[in-house]
Motif scaffolding. Structure first.
Motif, short mmCIF file in Angstrom:
data_model
loop_
_atom_site.label_atom_id
_atom_site.label_comp_id
_atom_site.label_asym_id
_atom_site.label_seq_id
_atom_site.Cartn_x
_atom_site.Cartn_y
_atom_site.Cartn_z
N ILE A 261 0.59 3.88 -12.82
CA ILE A 261 1.20 2.66 -13.35
C ILE A 261 1.21 1.59 -12.27
N LEU A 262 0.91 0.36 -12.66
CA LEU A 262 0.86 -0.76 -11.72
C LEU A 262 2.20 -0.96 -11.02
N ASP A 263 2.15 -1.43 -9.78
CA ASP A 263 3.36 -1.65 -9.00
C ASP A 263 4.29 -2.67 -9.64
N GLU A 264 3.72 -3.68 -10.29
CA GLU A 264 4.55 -4.70 -10.95
C GLU A 264 5.36 -4.07 -12.09
N LYS B 117 7.38 4.41 -5.15
CA LYS B 117 6.18 4.49 -4.31
C LYS B 117 5.11 3.55 -4.82
N SER B 118 4.46 2.89 -3.91
CA SER B 118 3.38 1.96 -4.25
C SER B 118 2.15 2.73 -4.71
N SER B 119 1.47 2.23 -5.70
CA SER B 119 0.24 2.87 -6.17
C SER B 119 -0.91 2.62 -5.20
N VAL B 120 -0.86 1.49 -4.52
CA VAL B 120 -1.92 1.12 -3.59
C VAL B 120 -1.82 1.94 -2.31
N GLU C 232 6.93 1.49 -0.05
CA GLU C 232 7.82 1.47 -1.20
C GLU C 232 7.80 0.09 -1.83
N ILE C 233 8.00 0.07 -3.12
CA ILE C 233 8.05 -1.20 -3.86
C ILE C 233 9.37 -1.88 -3.53
N ARG C 234 9.29 -3.16 -3.24
CA ARG C 234 10.49 -3.93 -2.91
C ARG C 234 11.06 -4.50 -4.21
N VAL C 235 12.28 -4.10 -4.50
CA VAL C 235 12.91 -4.46 -5.76
C VAL C 235 14.03 -5.47 -5.57
#
Length: 188
Positions: free
Chosen positions: A122-125, A154-157, A162-165
C-alpha cells in the motif's frame, strides 16, 4: 413466484419498498426470491434505527448485494451503517483502498478488518491517511499502536523509515478549525 417473472426495474422497486418497510422477515422473503439487492436502491438512513436495520440487512445479505452495480454507493452505505461483512466483501473483491481511513476510524468490527490487510504493497500516502483515520477514533492510542505493530507505519519505499504522521494530522486538525485546547489533546 411472481417475482421471477418481473422486469429488473420492477424487481428493484419491490426491493426498495420492502426495505422501506424495515421488516426483517419481509426482507428475508424478498431476498430469498430475488437473490439480489441492487446497489441503486440502497441509501443511508437519516436516523439511528434505520441505520441499524440497514446494517443488519447488509451484513445478513452481503453475498446477495450486487457488487457489479455502483461500488461507490455500496461503500458509502456500508461505511455509514457499519456493515462490516459487506465492507469485508468489498475489500476482497474491489481492492479499493481509498476507504481504508474511514475503516480505521470506524466501529471496532470495521477496524478489525484492517488487521487482515498486508500494508506492504500500500502506498505511503494511503498508510498515512489510515493512521490519521485511526487517530480520529475514540480508542486512538490503542488503534495507532496496533497499526504500528502491524507495519502500517513502515515506509514502502524504505522499510527502515517510518511514515511521518504528526505534521499531516496537525494540518488536518487545523483545516477543521478545531480550537487549540482540543488540538493539544490529540498531539499527546
Amino acid at each position: 413466484m411472481i417475482v421471477n417473472h418481473m422486469e429488473d426495474e420492477e424487481t428493484k422497486a419491490v426491493m426498495q419498498a420492502v426495505l422501506a418497510r424495515r421488516d426483517i422477515k419481509l426482507a428475508d422473503a424478498a431476498v430469498r426470491y430475488t437473490k439480489c439487492i441492487p446497489a441503486q436502491i440502497l441509501s443511508v438512513p437519516d436516523h439511528l434505527s434505520g441505520q441499524q436495520f440497514m446494517r443488519e440487512i447488509l451484513n445478513r445479505y452481503a453475498k446477495y448485494t450486487d457488487v457489479e452495480d455502483d461500488i461507490k454507493i455500496l461503500w458509502q452505505t456500508a461505511l455509514a451503517c457499519g456493515a462490516e461483512k459487506l465492507v469485508s466483501r468489498l475489500l476482497k473483491e474491489t481492492k479499493d483502498y481509498q476507504y481504508l481511513p474511514e475503516i480505521a476510524g470506524g466501529r471496532e468490527e470495521m477496524f478489525a478488518l484492517l488487521l487482515h490487510i498486508r500494508p506492504g504493497g500500500i502506498l505511503d500516502e494511503v498508510k498515512a491517511e489510515v493512521l490519521c483515520g485511526a487517530l480520529r477514533s475514540g480508542d486512538w492510542k490503542g488503534r495507532f499502536s496496533i497499526l504500528t505493530e502491524k507495519g502500517w507505519k513502515k515506509s514502502s519505499v524504505n522499510r527502515r523509515e517510518e511514515i511521518r504522521v504528526a505534521d499531516r494530522f496537525a494540518g488536518k486538525l487545523e483545516q477543521k478549525n478545531i480550537p487549540p485546547t482540543e488540538t493539544a489533546v490529540w498531539r499527546r
